[in-house]
Design a protein around this motif. Structure first.
Motif, PDB file in Angstrom:
ATOM      1  N   SER A  41       0.816  -1.209   0.000  1.00 22.42           N
ATOM      2  CA  SER A  41       0.000   0.000   0.000  1.00 22.42           C
ATOM      3  C   SER A  41       0.850   1.260   0.000  1.00 22.42           C
ATOM      4  O   SER A  41       0.487   2.272  -0.615  1.00 22.42           O
ATOM      5  CB  SER A  41      -0.931  -0.005   1.215  1.00 22.42           C
ATOM      6  OG  SER A  41      -1.648   1.189   1.304  1.00 22.42           O
ATOM      7  N   SER A  42       1.999   1.214   0.692  1.00 24.81           N
ATOM      8  CA  SER A  42       2.783   2.443   0.877  1.00 24.81           C
ATOM      9  C   SER A  42       4.014   2.536  -0.016  1.00 24.81           C
ATOM     10  O   SER A  42       4.565   3.633  -0.160  1.00 24.81           O
ATOM     11  CB  SER A  42       3.239   2.543   2.344  1.00 24.81           C
ATOM     12  OG  SER A  42       4.084   1.455   2.680  1.00 24.81           O
TER      13      SER A  42
ATOM     14  N   SER B 186       2.946   4.074  -3.618  1.00 23.74           N
ATOM     15  CA  SER B 186       1.910   5.078  -3.368  1.00 23.74           C
ATOM     16  C   SER B 186       2.487   6.350  -2.744  1.00 23.74           C
ATOM     17  O   SER B 186       2.009   7.454  -3.021  1.00 23.74           O
ATOM     18  CB  SER B 186       0.835   4.494  -2.450  1.00 23.74           C
ATOM     19  OG  SER B 186      -0.136   5.453  -2.133  1.00 23.74           O
TER      20      SER B 186
ATOM     21  N   THR C   2       3.781   8.579  -5.496  1.00 26.72           N
ATOM     22  CA  THR C   2       2.687   9.134  -6.283  1.00 26.72           C
ATOM     23  C   THR C   2       1.969  10.245  -5.527  1.00 26.72           C
ATOM     24  O   THR C   2       1.690  11.319  -6.079  1.00 26.72           O
ATOM     25  CB  THR C   2       1.699   8.019  -6.655  1.00 26.72           C
ATOM     26  OG1 THR C   2       2.387   6.974  -7.343  1.00 26.72           O
ATOM     27  CG2 THR C   2       0.596   8.553  -7.551  1.00 26.72           C
ATOM     28  N   GLN C   3       1.678  10.014  -4.248  1.00 29.72           N
ATOM     29  CA  GLN C   3       0.972  11.015  -3.454  1.00 29.72           C
ATOM     30  C   GLN C   3       1.800  12.294  -3.313  1.00 29.72           C
ATOM     31  O   GLN C   3       1.264  13.401  -3.429  1.00 29.72           O
ATOM     32  CB  GLN C   3       0.646  10.443  -2.070  1.00 29.72           C
ATOM     33  CG  GLN C   3      -0.429   9.365  -2.093  1.00 29.72           C
ATOM     34  CD  GLN C   3      -0.830   8.930  -0.699  1.00 29.72           C
ATOM     35  OE1 GLN C   3      -0.868   9.724   0.227  1.00 29.72           O
ATOM     36  NE2 GLN C   3      -1.131   7.665  -0.539  1.00 29.72           N
TER      37      GLN C   3
ATOM     38  N   ILE D  96      -6.747   9.075  -4.425  1.00 32.50           N
ATOM     39  CA  ILE D  96      -5.907   7.929  -4.082  1.00 32.50           C
ATOM     40  C   ILE D  96      -5.926   7.663  -2.579  1.00 32.50           C
ATOM     41  O   ILE D  96      -5.866   6.515  -2.129  1.00 32.50           O
ATOM     42  CB  ILE D  96      -4.468   8.129  -4.611  1.00 32.50           C
ATOM     43  CG1 ILE D  96      -3.740   6.787  -4.694  1.00 32.50           C
ATOM     44  CG2 ILE D  96      -3.667   9.077  -3.743  1.00 32.50           C
ATOM     45  CD1 ILE D  96      -2.419   6.856  -5.415  1.00 32.50           C
TER      46      ILE D  96
ATOM     47  N   ASP E 281      -7.371   4.054  -1.161  1.00 30.60           N
ATOM     48  CA  ASP E 281      -6.591   3.175  -0.290  1.00 30.60           C
ATOM     49  C   ASP E 281      -7.459   2.614   0.831  1.00 30.60           C
ATOM     50  O   ASP E 281      -7.481   1.402   1.077  1.00 30.60           O
ATOM     51  CB  ASP E 281      -5.402   3.949   0.283  1.00 30.60           C
ATOM     52  CG  ASP E 281      -4.565   3.105   1.222  1.00 30.60           C
ATOM     53  OD1 ASP E 281      -4.142   2.017   0.822  1.00 30.60           O
ATOM     54  OD2 ASP E 281      -4.337   3.541   2.368  1.00 30.60           O
TER      55      ASP E 281
ATOM     56  N   VAL F 194      -4.200  -0.941  -4.768  1.00 31.63           N
ATOM     57  CA  VAL F 194      -3.680   0.418  -4.567  1.00 31.63           C
ATOM     58  C   VAL F 194      -2.326   0.571  -5.248  1.00 31.63           C
ATOM     59  O   VAL F 194      -2.025   1.604  -5.862  1.00 31.63           O
ATOM     60  CB  VAL F 194      -3.562   0.738  -3.062  1.00 31.63           C
ATOM     61  CG1 VAL F 194      -2.833   2.066  -2.839  1.00 31.63           C
ATOM     62  CG2 VAL F 194      -4.942   0.802  -2.420  1.00 31.63           C
TER      63      VAL F 194
ATOM     64  N   SER G 161      -1.572   3.202  -8.181  1.00 30.04           N
ATOM     65  CA  SER G 161      -0.537   4.225  -8.012  1.00 30.04           C
ATOM     66  C   SER G 161       0.393   4.275  -9.214  1.00 30.04           C
ATOM     67  O   SER G 161       0.798   5.361  -9.655  1.00 30.04           O
ATOM     68  CB  SER G 161       0.282   3.945  -6.741  1.00 30.04           C
ATOM     69  OG  SER G 161      -0.528   4.015  -5.591  1.00 30.04           O
TER      70      SER G 161
ATOM     71  N   ILE H 256      -1.487   6.032 -12.022  1.00 33.41           N
ATOM     72  CA  ILE H 256      -1.532   7.471 -11.760  1.00 33.41           C
ATOM     73  C   ILE H 256      -0.189   8.117 -12.090  1.00 33.41           C
ATOM     74  O   ILE H 256      -0.116   9.220 -12.641  1.00 33.41           O
ATOM     75  CB  ILE H 256      -1.893   7.745 -10.284  1.00 33.41           C
ATOM     76  CG1 ILE H 256      -3.355   7.417 -10.021  1.00 33.41           C
ATOM     77  CG2 ILE H 256      -1.619   9.198  -9.915  1.00 33.41           C
ATOM     78  CD1 ILE H 256      -4.336   8.381 -10.602  1.00 33.41           C
ATOM     79  N   TRP H 257       0.892   7.410 -11.746  1.00 35.88           N
ATOM     80  CA  TRP H 257       2.229   7.941 -12.030  1.00 35.88           C
ATOM     81  C   TRP H 257       2.430   8.116 -13.535  1.00 35.88           C
ATOM     82  O   TRP H 257       2.963   9.139 -13.975  1.00 35.88           O
ATOM     83  CB  TRP H 257       3.301   7.016 -11.472  1.00 35.88           C
ATOM     84  CG  TRP H 257       4.686   7.528 -11.738  1.00 35.88           C
ATOM     85  CD1 TRP H 257       5.468   7.268 -12.825  1.00 35.88           C
ATOM     86  CD2 TRP H 257       5.427   8.434 -10.928  1.00 35.88           C
ATOM     87  NE1 TRP H 257       6.661   7.946 -12.734  1.00 35.88           N
ATOM     88  CE2 TRP H 257       6.659   8.671 -11.578  1.00 35.88           C
ATOM     89  CE3 TRP H 257       5.175   9.052  -9.706  1.00 35.88           C
ATOM     90  CZ2 TRP H 257       7.626   9.503 -11.045  1.00 35.88           C
ATOM     91  CZ3 TRP H 257       6.145   9.884  -9.175  1.00 35.88           C
ATOM     92  CH2 TRP H 257       7.353  10.102  -9.842  1.00 35.88           C
TER      93      TRP H 257
END
Length: 438
Positions: free
Chosen positions: A141-142, A145, A148-149, A164, A168, A200, A204, A207-208
């Protein structure tokens, strides 16, 4: 004047971003809460207590994968983005990816020791294995991500960032509910966390790729992996390590109460405390996005006009205090009816502990700007020292309180930890900013 103030707030970019991020954050938290209610009803107190302990242990074991390093690198990335320094931005992102990878490997090693820890403290090694599955979920998850965040935040794509964050929570707890509903029990609950985390991770990456198409300053995946391979893990470590440790102190404060409570009380009682603590934190989660955006706002004020730093800090802290009092009061008033409707009669004992946590909730908001301010004035080590001192004295005291007073000991412990920490930090920072501005 009131109309002018409303128009100003509508036009202020920071306020807009707070509102959008709040929608995503609160939406995700609300989804987690709704799914959590259904999970609790399906598992009932005893097995929900086991599920809660597994999640709590995973939160402790997975501290290395927390958001601390992401917050630390945020300053580097935002600075490079503002200067359009493509090379430094890519190196900062590559550093974050590399340190996350190494942290993940370390956490996966810890995974094999968690069952023994669970057997020692709770007499049930299965809780440790359940926790290990959640640790894997946190890793997926992390891992990507976080990059990306952070990139969405610095590029101003707050709507995508909110999406996002919401996704999650929705996916991980949604799959947990689905698997439990299908009859897989606690194992299904923790496996659902892993399934949601995998989605997720994939989301991610997509999204990237979209971000890369719109902003050439960000590297492609192949470029990013190449830079990650070459960059030294020590390049930004000195700068970011203390910030990461400080950020994870908050996660530690949130995870420890449930984990420590389970040492002396039954899993059924753990469920009652977990729900009471989580219920108030759900209401207080509305303050979260403000703290996230202050990570960039305070450093900006520090550069542009340091004399405004103290007044803005006090204003934000008082705003947070006022909001937390209002949120806590509202949540406590409706809790007796809310718990009967949401969780059923079997979880009603949690309500008395919600009333006991009123002081904790009411004073919580004064800490909304503490973390960002510690980082803005480069006094993170002081923050760590304060929190380590409080935990050093607070953990033995907390264990004694729980052993002698059960769940009421947990309530007292939580209230003392957070209130004392926030007040000491607020007083220190106010005095420090007074001296700096004088």
């Amino acid at each position: 004047m009131f109309k002018q103030k409303i128009n100003y707030l509508r036009q202020n970019l920071f306020v807009k971003n707070v509102a959008i991020l709040q929608m995503g954050s609160f939406g995700g938290t609300l989804a987690q809460a709704v799914f959590g209610i259904l999970i609790a009803r399906l598992l009932q107190p005893e097995f929900f207590g086991v599920y809660s302990l597994a999640i709590g242990l995973a939160a402790l074991a997975g501290l290395l994968l927390g958001a601390g390093m992401q917050d630390a690198v945020a300053t580097l990335v935002s600075s490079a983005y503002a200067r359009n320094d493509k090379e430094e931005l890519r190196e900062a992102l590559a550093f974050l990816l590399k340190i996350t990878f190494y942290s993940g490997l370390t956490t996966l090693i810890i995974f094999f020791f968690v069952p023994r820890i669970a057997d020692y403290f709770y007499g049930n090694s299965i809780i440790g294995w359940y926790s290990g599955i959640v640790i894997l979920a946190v890793f997926f998850s992390s891992s990507f991500s976080a990059l990306t965040q952070l990139s969405l935040q610095v590029s101003g794509k707050i709507k995508a960032l909110a999406l996002i964050i919401f996704g999650d929570q929705f996916l991980r707890f949604g799959f947990s509910l689905l698997f439990i509903f299908l009859g897989f029990g606690v194992l299904g609950g923790v496996s659902g966390q892993l399934a949601g985390a995998l989605f997720v991770f994939i989301f991610s990456v997509l999204i990237w790729k979209w971000l890369r198409k719109n902003y050439e300053i960000f590297p492609s995946l192949m470029e990013l992996f190449r830079i990650t391979k070459d960059i030294s893990v020590f390049k930004y470590l000195k700068f970011s390590l203390w910030v990461a440790v400080d950020r994870n102190m908050g996660n530690l404060y949130m995870a420890l109460p449930v984990v420590l409570t389970g040492i002396y009380v039954s899993t059924e009682e753990v469920a009652f405390f977990k729900l009471a603590f989580g219920y108030l934190n759900l209401a207080l989660s509305l303050l979260g996005p403000v703290s996230v955006l202050l990570n960039m706002e305070f450093p900006k004020i520090q550069i542009e006009d340091p004399t405004r730093l103290k007044s803005n800090f006090i204003r934000v802290s008082m705003f947070g205090l006022f909001i937390s009092i209002a949120l806590t009061f509202s949540a406590v008033v409706v809790s007796p009816l809310a718990f009967r409707i949401m969780y059923g009669e079997s979880f009603v004992p949690s309500v008395s502990y919600i009333f006991g946590l009123m002081v904790y909730g009411a004073l919580f908001g004064i800490g909304v700007g503490l973390g960002p301010m510690w980082r803005a004035i480069n006094k993170v080590k002081i923050s760590i020292l304060v929190n380590l001192t409080i935990l050093g004295a607070g953990i033995p005291l907390g264990l004694w309180l729980i052993k002698n007073y059960g769940l009421w000991g947990s309530v007292i412990m939580v209230t003392l930890w957070f209130t004392v920490s926030h007040l000491i930090s607020f007083i220190y920072l106010t005095r420090k900013l007074t001296i700096s501005s004088g």
